[in-house]
Scaffold this motif. Sequence first.
Motif, PDB file in Angstrom:
ATOM      1  N   PRO A   1      11.756   4.067  26.048  1.00 19.47           N
ATOM      2  CA  PRO A   1      12.642   4.735  25.081  1.00 19.47           C
ATOM      3  C   PRO A   1      12.368   4.213  23.668  1.00 19.47           C
ATOM      4  CG  PRO A   1      13.894   3.940  26.974  1.00 19.47           C
ATOM      5  CD  PRO A   1      12.503   3.386  27.100  1.00 19.47           C
ATOM      6  N   PRO A   2      12.360   5.100  22.681  1.00 24.53           N
ATOM      7  CA  PRO A   2      12.128   4.650  21.307  1.00 24.53           C
ATOM      8  C   PRO A   2      13.110   3.544  20.921  1.00 24.53           C
ATOM      9  CG  PRO A   2      12.143   7.044  21.424  1.00 24.53           C
ATOM     10  CD  PRO A   2      12.599   6.535  22.768  1.00 24.53           C
ATOM     11  N   PHE A   3      12.649   2.626  20.085  1.00 24.13           N
ATOM     12  CA  PHE A   3      13.481   1.519  19.642  1.00 24.13           C
ATOM     13  C   PHE A   3      13.130   1.180  18.201  1.00 24.13           C
ATOM     14  CE2 PHE A   3       9.666  -0.348  21.420  1.00 24.13           C
ATOM     15  CZ  PHE A   3       9.354  -1.405  20.572  1.00 24.13           C
ATOM     16  N   THR A   4      14.018   0.471  17.553  1.00 27.78           N
ATOM     17  CA  THR A   4      13.776   0.008  16.193  1.00 27.78           C
ATOM     18  C   THR A   4      13.027  -1.305  16.260  1.00 27.78           C
ATOM     19  OG1 THR A   4      15.806   1.056  15.421  1.00 27.78           O
ATOM     20  CG2 THR A   4      14.869  -0.678  14.019  1.00 27.78           C
ATOM     21  N   LEU A   5      11.835  -1.348  15.684  1.00 26.15           N
ATOM     22  CA  LEU A   5      11.051  -2.569  15.672  1.00 26.15           C
ATOM     23  C   LEU A   5      11.611  -3.496  14.606  1.00 26.15           C
ATOM     24  CD1 LEU A   5       8.589  -4.161  16.728  1.00 26.15           C
ATOM     25  CD2 LEU A   5       7.250  -3.058  14.915  1.00 26.15           C
ATOM     26  N   ASP A   6      12.128  -4.641  15.031  1.00 26.39           N
ATOM     27  CA  ASP A   6      12.680  -5.616  14.102  1.00 26.39           C
ATOM     28  C   ASP A   6      11.622  -6.605  13.633  1.00 26.39           C
ATOM     29  OD1 ASP A   6      15.251  -4.502  14.326  1.00 26.39           O
ATOM     30  OD2 ASP A   6      15.694  -5.718  16.088  1.00 26.39           O
ATOM     31  N   SER A   7      10.723  -6.998  14.541  1.00 24.16           N
ATOM     32  CA  SER A   7       9.698  -7.976  14.186  1.00 24.16           C
ATOM     33  C   SER A   7       8.654  -8.051  15.293  1.00 24.16           C
ATOM     34  CB  SER A   7      10.319  -9.363  13.982  1.00 24.16           C
ATOM     35  OG  SER A   7      10.862  -9.835  15.202  1.00 24.16           O
ATOM     36  N   LEU A   8       7.566  -8.728  14.970  1.00 25.82           N
ATOM     37  CA  LEU A   8       6.544  -9.080  15.956  1.00 25.82           C
ATOM     38  C   LEU A   8       6.525 -10.596  16.064  1.00 25.82           C
ATOM     39  CD1 LEU A   8       3.491  -6.879  14.864  1.00 25.82           C
ATOM     40  CD2 LEU A   8       5.143  -6.389  16.667  1.00 25.82           C
ATOM     41  N   SER A   9       6.302 -11.099  17.272  1.00 27.06           N
ATOM     42  CA  SER A   9       6.084 -12.530  17.481  1.00 27.06           C
ATOM     43  C   SER A   9       4.689 -12.677  18.061  1.00 27.06           C
ATOM     44  CB  SER A   9       7.100 -13.110  18.468  1.00 27.06           C
ATOM     45  OG  SER A   9       8.405 -12.968  17.984  1.00 27.06           O
ATOM     46  N   LEU A  10       3.894 -13.564  17.466  1.00 28.22           N
ATOM     47  CA  LEU A  10       2.518 -13.748  17.903  1.00 28.22           C
ATOM     48  C   LEU A  10       2.250 -15.187  18.298  1.00 28.22           C
ATOM     49  CD1 LEU A  10       0.645 -11.896  14.995  1.00 28.22           C
ATOM     50  CD2 LEU A  10       1.185 -10.970  17.246  1.00 28.22           C
ATOM     51  N   GLU A  11       1.405 -15.356  19.304  1.00 26.90           N
ATOM     52  CA  GLU A  11       0.868 -16.675  19.641  1.00 26.90           C
ATOM     53  C   GLU A  11      -0.547 -16.487  20.145  1.00 26.90           C
ATOM     54  OE1 GLU A  11       3.212 -18.612  22.720  1.00 26.90           O
ATOM     55  OE2 GLU A  11       2.127 -17.563  24.284  1.00 26.90           O
TER      56      GLU A  11
ATOM     57  N   GLU B   1      -1.116  -8.300  12.710  1.00 28.73           N
ATOM     58  CA  GLU B   1       0.149  -7.558  12.778  1.00 28.73           C
ATOM     59  C   GLU B   1      -0.084  -6.072  12.538  1.00 28.73           C
ATOM     60  OE1 GLU B   1       3.760  -8.758  11.042  1.00 28.73           O
ATOM     61  OE2 GLU B   1       3.653 -10.798  11.843  1.00 28.73           O
ATOM     62  N   ALA B   2      -0.934  -5.737  11.585  1.00 29.20           N
ATOM     63  CA  ALA B   2      -1.218  -4.326  11.308  1.00 29.20           C
ATOM     64  C   ALA B   2      -1.835  -3.647  12.528  1.00 29.20           C
ATOM     65  CB  ALA B   2      -2.137  -4.207  10.101  1.00 29.20           C
ATOM     66  N   ALA B   3      -2.750  -4.320  13.197  1.00 28.97           N
ATOM     67  CA  ALA B   3      -3.393  -3.750  14.387  1.00 28.97           C
ATOM     68  C   ALA B   3      -2.382  -3.544  15.515  1.00 28.97           C
ATOM     69  CB  ALA B   3      -4.535  -4.648  14.847  1.00 28.97           C
ATOM     70  N   PHE B   4      -1.508  -4.514  15.731  1.00 25.71           N
ATOM     71  CA  PHE B   4      -0.495  -4.367  16.781  1.00 25.71           C
ATOM     72  C   PHE B   4       0.512  -3.266  16.422  1.00 25.71           C
ATOM     73  CE2 PHE B   4      -1.806  -8.670  18.235  1.00 25.71           C
ATOM     74  CZ  PHE B   4      -1.956  -8.374  19.587  1.00 25.71           C
ATOM     75  N   ARG B   5       0.941  -3.212  15.178  1.00 31.52           N
ATOM     76  CA  ARG B   5       1.880  -2.170  14.754  1.00 31.52           C
ATOM     77  C   ARG B   5       1.272  -0.781  14.898  1.00 31.52           C
ATOM     78  NH1 ARG B   5       6.418  -4.039  11.855  1.00 31.52           N
ATOM     79  NH2 ARG B   5       6.310  -6.262  11.410  1.00 31.52           N
ATOM     80  N   ALA B   6      -0.017  -0.650  14.630  1.00 34.05           N
ATOM     81  CA  ALA B   6      -0.693   0.645  14.712  1.00 34.05           C
ATOM     82  C   ALA B   6      -0.691   1.201  16.129  1.00 34.05           C
ATOM     83  CB  ALA B   6      -2.123   0.528  14.194  1.00 34.05           C
ATOM     84  N   ARG B   7      -0.553   0.350  17.141  1.00 31.89           N
ATOM     85  CA  ARG B   7      -0.573   0.796  18.546  1.00 31.89           C
ATOM     86  C   ARG B   7       0.810   1.129  19.089  1.00 31.89           C
ATOM     87  NH1 ARG B   7      -4.855  -1.037  16.474  1.00 31.89           N
ATOM     88  NH2 ARG B   7      -6.832  -0.879  17.547  1.00 31.89           N
TER      89      ARG B   7
END
Length: 182
Positions: free
Chosen positions: A65-75, A48-54
Amino acid sequence: MVARLLAFALSREAAFSDTTVGKRKIEGGQIRRSRVIRDFGDVNAPLEAAFRARLSQAITALRVPPFTLDSLSLELAAHGDGDFYRRHIDTFIGGEKTATDRILTGVYYFHALPRAFTGGELRLFSLRPIEHGGAHLDIEPPCDSLLLFPAWAPHEVLPVSCPEGNFAQSRFAINCWYNGTA
């Protein structure tokens, strides 16, 4: 990270399940055929940290367009011999809409070296239908690489060939959806 993820995937082989589309299983895999796992255990936080960093760089590069990140979903998807995912988009439409939307899709590729499978390219389609001059771009799944694109972009995973059928030789990809609100 590749060695850690490969070891994780191989140690959890029995936990992988046949893929579904939405909340329903597709009989015979007409739309999608692969195996997935969604529990990442102790590798979840660094992923999650690696994906958020990008995210910031992706928003700029893709002109999203900029957006508010609510969550990440991973599989974690494993594509073995004959597996594929037909043309689709990663956003929900109609009655499937949720409280947040998938804004971006990230795909992190990894696999054993030397690479034993062929195929498995990600095909990105233009928005114009092919019969009206539209085109597509096929992207190889190189080991230890990340691809980001808008979740509304039509795409597919081309069939994978892995003749020996060995799970360890699969095309592995971590799919990440950046869920947010505009």
